[in-house]
Design an enzyme around this catalytic site. Structure first.
Site, short mmCIF file in Angstrom:
data_model
loop_
_atom_site.label_atom_id
_atom_site.label_comp_id
_atom_site.label_asym_id
_atom_site.label_seq_id
_atom_site.Cartn_x
_atom_site.Cartn_y
_atom_site.Cartn_z
N ASP A 30 21.88 27.04 -29.03
CA ASP A 30 22.66 25.72 -27.97
C ASP A 30 21.01 24.44 -28.23
O ASP A 30 20.83 23.87 -27.44
CB ASP A 30 22.76 25.78 -26.52
CG ASP A 30 24.21 26.70 -27.15
OD1 ASP A 30 24.15 26.78 -27.10
OD2 ASP A 30 24.09 27.37 -25.95
N ASN A 80 0.90 -3.30 8.05
CA ASN A 80 0.74 -3.23 6.45
C ASN A 80 0.52 -1.56 5.89
O ASN A 80 1.18 -0.79 5.82
CB ASN A 80 -0.04 -3.92 4.71
CG ASN A 80 0.36 -5.24 4.63
OD1 ASN A 80 0.89 -5.64 4.86
ND2 ASN A 80 -0.60 -5.54 3.31
N ASN A 123 6.34 -7.46 2.95
CA ASN A 123 5.27 -7.56 2.73
C ASN A 123 5.35 -9.41 2.40
O ASN A 123 4.86 -10.30 2.76
CB ASN A 123 5.07 -7.27 1.47
CG ASN A 123 4.01 -5.65 1.89
OD1 ASN A 123 4.31 -5.20 2.76
ND2 ASN A 123 3.05 -5.37 1.08
N GLU A 162 5.23 -10.76 5.41
CA GLU A 162 3.75 -11.43 6.07
C GLU A 162 3.85 -13.23 5.14
O GLU A 162 2.99 -13.66 5.92
CB GLU A 162 3.06 -10.44 5.60
CG GLU A 162 3.62 -8.83 6.28
CD GLU A 162 2.27 -8.57 5.67
OE1 GLU A 162 2.08 -7.88 4.97
OE2 GLU A 162 3.03 -6.99 6.56
N GLU A 171 0.94 -1.59 0.05
CA GLU A 171 -0.14 0.30 -0.26
C GLU A 171 1.32 1.08 0.03
O GLU A 171 0.48 2.33 -0.76
CB GLU A 171 -0.96 0.09 1.28
CG GLU A 171 -2.35 -1.04 1.11
CD GLU A 171 -1.50 -2.26 1.51
OE1 GLU A 171 -2.52 -3.02 2.02
OE2 GLU A 171 -0.16 -2.29 2.07
N ASP A 201 29.72 24.99 -21.06
CA ASP A 201 30.13 26.45 -20.82
C ASP A 201 31.53 26.57 -19.59
O ASP A 201 31.21 26.51 -18.80
CB ASP A 201 29.52 27.69 -21.31
CG ASP A 201 28.39 26.59 -22.08
OD1 ASP A 201 28.91 26.63 -23.00
OD2 ASP A 201 26.86 27.31 -22.21
N ASP A 226 23.11 27.96 -23.26
CA ASP A 226 22.46 29.62 -23.30
C ASP A 226 21.93 30.44 -24.08
O ASP A 226 20.93 30.87 -23.92
CB ASP A 226 22.99 30.54 -22.15
CG ASP A 226 24.49 30.69 -22.86
OD1 ASP A 226 24.77 30.35 -23.70
OD2 ASP A 226 25.61 31.60 -22.16
#
Length: 901
Positions: free
Chosen positions: A645, A735, A707, A710, A289, A331, A641
């Site tokens: 470019d 959970n 998980n 479990e 979850e 640059d 810039d």
């Protein structure tokens, strides 16, 4: 779409009259204030606000939620009404939590995008200034330069080789040449044919100009289009897709285990109803979850951290890619250096003149042979300084507290400041000199030329600046001993040697030239400057390396990232800077007289393997370099810039635009914007990108291992033929409580010690590699062993099934909390002092433990969850069962650390 005839068919004078505008001085500040109050800001209608309802509905589309809903239906089907409603509560809780986190993340990203303000250069009260585009009003006089994004619709009043990209409005990719001529037609004129107008959203590709604003905001052409646009769903990012794949993998694994359990139960004589309950419990146990919620908040946190470090990441895939970068193509000016260009040396008439002072404050002295000189009384120096200031578009402005601001190109700014130190003010000169024509500087020509009319003497004069090699070829005379003489080949070679000498001292060198009485007033500027120009001298402009740049280059190198310098400067200048900041290069591999465009792709790829300095680079060269690097399987981060470019920025894996000096076109083509233009910010962004990915991997490791434990706990109990140790409601509780809160807190984990000492990761690798799958599987099994032992011992001692299940329930919760310490550090134990640097994790662990206590000692929750209060001796089972897995995992970690050492 048509434009109203009254705009493009009017003369400039008529436009000025109708808008109470002024093509020379612009509006007054009072006019601007009134118009802004009356008509509002210059912005398009905001996109529809993020819909909480739509986000909420979207939470139910994931495979995780679909599986939970199937579990709820199964619970109702077998008559477990309370469990069915409990599953629905969890579904609702998960959806609400996902809604909150996704809504917050969306708002956060919106805020980050708005933090980059667009600016426009306007003339108001006769003065040039930069303002937010939102504050533009009809009648404003806007200045356009190459690379600018046009901020409003308007009528052009001046153009100089102005070409605009209007493809976003017209669909035509060819540049549109602009002029100021009136369009006088009977029929309506399409946008693409309005050559005397510019439109919001289009971009200046070449040249410069000025226009009077005629429409802003939603009244602009693009505003009309924006009203017709509909919201579209955002495509899932690669990371989100990988997370979904991870969830699917776990669910498939669970369904397989559920099927095996069902078969075993059937052949061992288990009742059908009990097996349905068990299968439902296993299905619920499989659902991670917290996975989508934790992923969303981790990315939002990471992006916020980046913007605090002055790096604005525009899209989530870039966050992933940052951690994989292998090459920085950067640059020099303003990124590796301070971007405070200062003219420090003048080489003129075999003389060497030094200018003191740094930055844009116009304070300093002119010294020759250590003696102060007066440049106003030196004809050669005065003419050179006057040429520099007139052949530039930069503007120096004084602000409060003796602070100075430079508007325009920093290199041109250095010329303006140097002239100001000698007492020359651009405003004063422009009262005498009227600009007639110009050839703007661009990276291909490598020069700028301006034609002025001397109003005082009624003369025409030309001023030229640019690359020394280019300017020298245009000159056949030289200013020497206060007179003009022929420029011999021998003198040319001397000047070229002086140019190289200055460049080796890390100066950016410009040459300046002039032409006076012989200027033909009717001739084209291009032909006038081809020859017969008078060479004046060389100027050395220094932009010192940033203080932190050497350390940043070293950090990048240790992180497996190579830095390649791309500069328009001369090679000698680039070499000097590279040596100062620690960029390693092979001098034998430097390209001497060979242009990058002359190399084949294969030759360039080979050269890039050993060469890290490229000088006199054009925007086309940048694109070639990026292509060659990507062909070699490098992950490239490219800075830029200018408008030219944009192709290289798009081609790079990570396009990085400069936030201060970058053009709007470059910013829009990029994936990331440096808000301070510093190279160190790119390095920090990579560091944050690696941290984000590490933290995502950590909480996935935590959630899936918990998980899986479990599932294995239930599966092994069936193998041992004992009652199912957990009911569906208990699994749901685990959970949501022990899963979500610690996982969310791991988003705030501090960086690993060696995060910038490791090689870049392969971007094609999955989040959960085979190594992690093995680790998660083994740890999931070990985690399940502790609760299983506690549960089996309690049953063996004759403890009631409700109490035994509560012992198993509580033991599993405690093991999950301790698992946090097994996953929070990749290289080391989780019980270190760094835990105090994440107070959210401490809070999550304390909250989770408190909620577990409430779950087993509160009568209402006891009834819902099927728990009972544990006595002191029962807690002994819990403690033993929780510590066994922790001891095993930590002991193994210590052994592995010793082996690595």
């Amino acid at each position: 779409m048509q434009k109203e005839k009254s705009i493009y068919s009017k003369t400039i004078e008529e436009i000025e009259t109708s808008l109470f505008a002024d093509r020379n001085k612009g509006l007054s500040f009072d006019d601007v204030k009134k118009r802004l109050e009356k008509n509002g800001e210059n912005r398009l209608e905001e996109e529809r606000n993020i819909s909480m309802w739509r986000i909420f509905i979207r939470q139910f589309k994931s495979i995780v939620m679909l599986l939970l809903m199937a579990a709820a239906i199964a619970s109702f089907f077998i008559g477990e009404i309370i469990e069915g409603f409990a599953v629905l509560v969890v579904i609702l809780f998960t959806a609400i939590l996902g809604l909150i986190m996704e809504y917050k993340a969306g708002k956060s990203i919106e805020a980050l995008k708005k933090s980059v303000h667009r600016e426009a250069k306007v003339i108001r009260n006769g003065e040039v200034s930069s303002i937010s585009t939102r504050n533009l009003v009809c009648g404003d006089l806007v200045v356009l330069e190459e690379g600018d994004k046009i901020p409003a619709d308007g009528r052009l009043v001046k153009t100089d080789e102005l070409a605009v990209d209007e493809s976003m409005l017209t669909g035509e990719s060819d540049p549109v040449k602009k002029d100021i001529e009136v369009i006088d037609r009977d029929e309506k004129v399409d946008i693409g044919d309005c050559d005397n107008m510019v439109f919001m959203g289009s971009a200046v590709l070449k040249g410069n100009g000025k226009f009077i604003v005629t429409a802003t905001g939603n009244d602009a052409e693009i505003g009309k289009i924006s009203k017709m646009l509909k919201d579209t769903d955002t495509e899932a990012t690669p990371l989100e897709k990988r997370l979904e794949q991870t969830g699917r993998y776990l669910i498939v694994l669970t369904l397989v285990i559920t099927g095996i359990v069902g078969v075993i139960g059937y052949f061992t004589g288990k009742p059908l109803e009990e097996m349905l309950k068990t299968s439902t419990a296993l299905a619920i146990a499989a659902v991670p979850e917290g996975l989508p919620v934790a992923a969303t908040i981790t990315l939002a946190i990471g992006m916020n951290r980046m913007v605090k470090k002055k790096a604005l990441v525009k899209n989530l895939p870039a966050v992933e890619t940052l951690g994989s970068a292998t090459v920085f193509c950067t640059d020099k000016t303003g990124t590796l250096t301070e971007n405070e260009m200062t003219l420090q040396r003048i080489s003129i008439d075999n003389r060497d003149i030094n200018i003191t002072g740094t930055g844009y404050k116009p304070e300093g002295e002119f010294r020759e042979n250590e003696e102060k000189i007066n440049p106003n009384q030196d004809d050669a120096v005065s003419l050179l300084l006057k040429t520099g200031i007139l052949c530039s578009d930069a503007v120096l402005k004084e602000k409060a507290d003796d602070e100075w601001e430079m508007i325009g190109d920093p290199t041109e700014g250095a010329l303006v400041v140097a002239a100001r130190k000698a007492g020359f003010k651009k405003q004063d000169l422009e009262e005498v000199y009227d600009r007639q024509d110009e050839i703007p500087f661009d990276s291909e020509r490598k020069f700028m030329a301006v034609h002025y009319k001397d109003l005082k003497n009624n003369n025409n004069e030309l001023f030229l600046k640019g690359s020394p090699d280019v300017v020298l070829e245009m000159c056949d005379k030289v200013y020497q001993d206060n007179k003009v003489v022929s420029l011999s080949q021998e003198r040319k070679q001397e000047l070229k040697s002086e140019n190289k000498h200055l460049a080796k001292e890390s100066f950016r060198v410009l040459a300046l030239a002039y032409k006076g009485e012989e200027v033909n007033n009717d001739g084209a500027l291009e032909s006038e400057i081809e020859n017969e120009m008078i060479f004046l001298g060389l100027v050395g402009i220094m932009d010192p390396p940033r203080e932190d740049i050497k350390e940043s280059v070293e950090i990048a190198s240790k992180a497996g990232i190579r830095t390649i310098m791309l500069t328009g400067d001369q090679q000698e200048t680039a070499i000097g800077i590279a040596k100062n900041i620690g960029i390693e290069f092979n001098e034998k591999k430097l390209l001497k007289d060979t242009a990058i465009s002359d190399l084949s792709t294969e030759s360039l790829e080979e050269n890039l393997k050993e060469n890290s300095i490229y000088s006199k680079v054009t925007p086309k060269d940048k694109l070639s370099i990026v292509t060659a690097l990507k062909n070699s399987n490098e992950i490239v981060a490219m800075t830029g810039d200018g408008v030219n470019d944009a192709p290289a920025l798009k081609k790079a894996d990570i396009g990085v635009a400069m936030g201060i000096r970058g053009t709007t076109v470059a910013k829009e083509a990029s994936d990331m914007i440096l808000l301070n233009d510093r190279f160190s910010t790119i390095v920090e962004a990579v560091r944050q990108g690696r941290v984000i990915f590490d933290n995502i991997r950590k909480f996935i490791h935590y959630l899936i291992s918990c998980n899986l434990s479990e599932i294995l706990f239930i599966f092994l109990s069936i193998i041992f033929r004992v009652p199912v140790p957990l009911i569906a409601l208990q699994i749901l509780w685990l959970n949501v409580v022990t899963g979500v809160f610690p996982a969310l807190a791991m988003a705030y984990e501090v960086p690993e010690k060696g995060v910038m000492s490791n090689s870049p990761r392969n971007p094609d690798d999955p989040i959960i590699t085979n190594r992690y799958k093995s680790l998660i599987t083994s740890q999931g099994f070990i985690i399940a062993i502790g609760p299983l032992i506690a549960y089996l011992l309690s049953l063996h001692q004759g403890i009631d099934i409700s109490e035994a299940r509560t012992i198993g329930f509580m033991t599993l919760a405690m093991v999950h909390l301790l698992q946090v310490f097994n996953v929070r550090r990749k290289n080391g134990l989780g019980f270190d002092k760094t835990i105090f640097q994440n107070p959210y994790l401490i809070g999550a662990l304390a909250l989770t433990f408190a909620l577990q206590i409430v779950a087993i000692y509160t009568p209402m929750l006891q009834k819902i969850l099927g728990t009972v209060g544990l006595s002191l001796y029962m807690w002994a089972y819990v403690v033993i069962g929780a510590l066994i897995p922790m001891i095993i995992i930590q002991a193994n970690a210590i052994i592995q650390m010793k082996r690595r050492k």
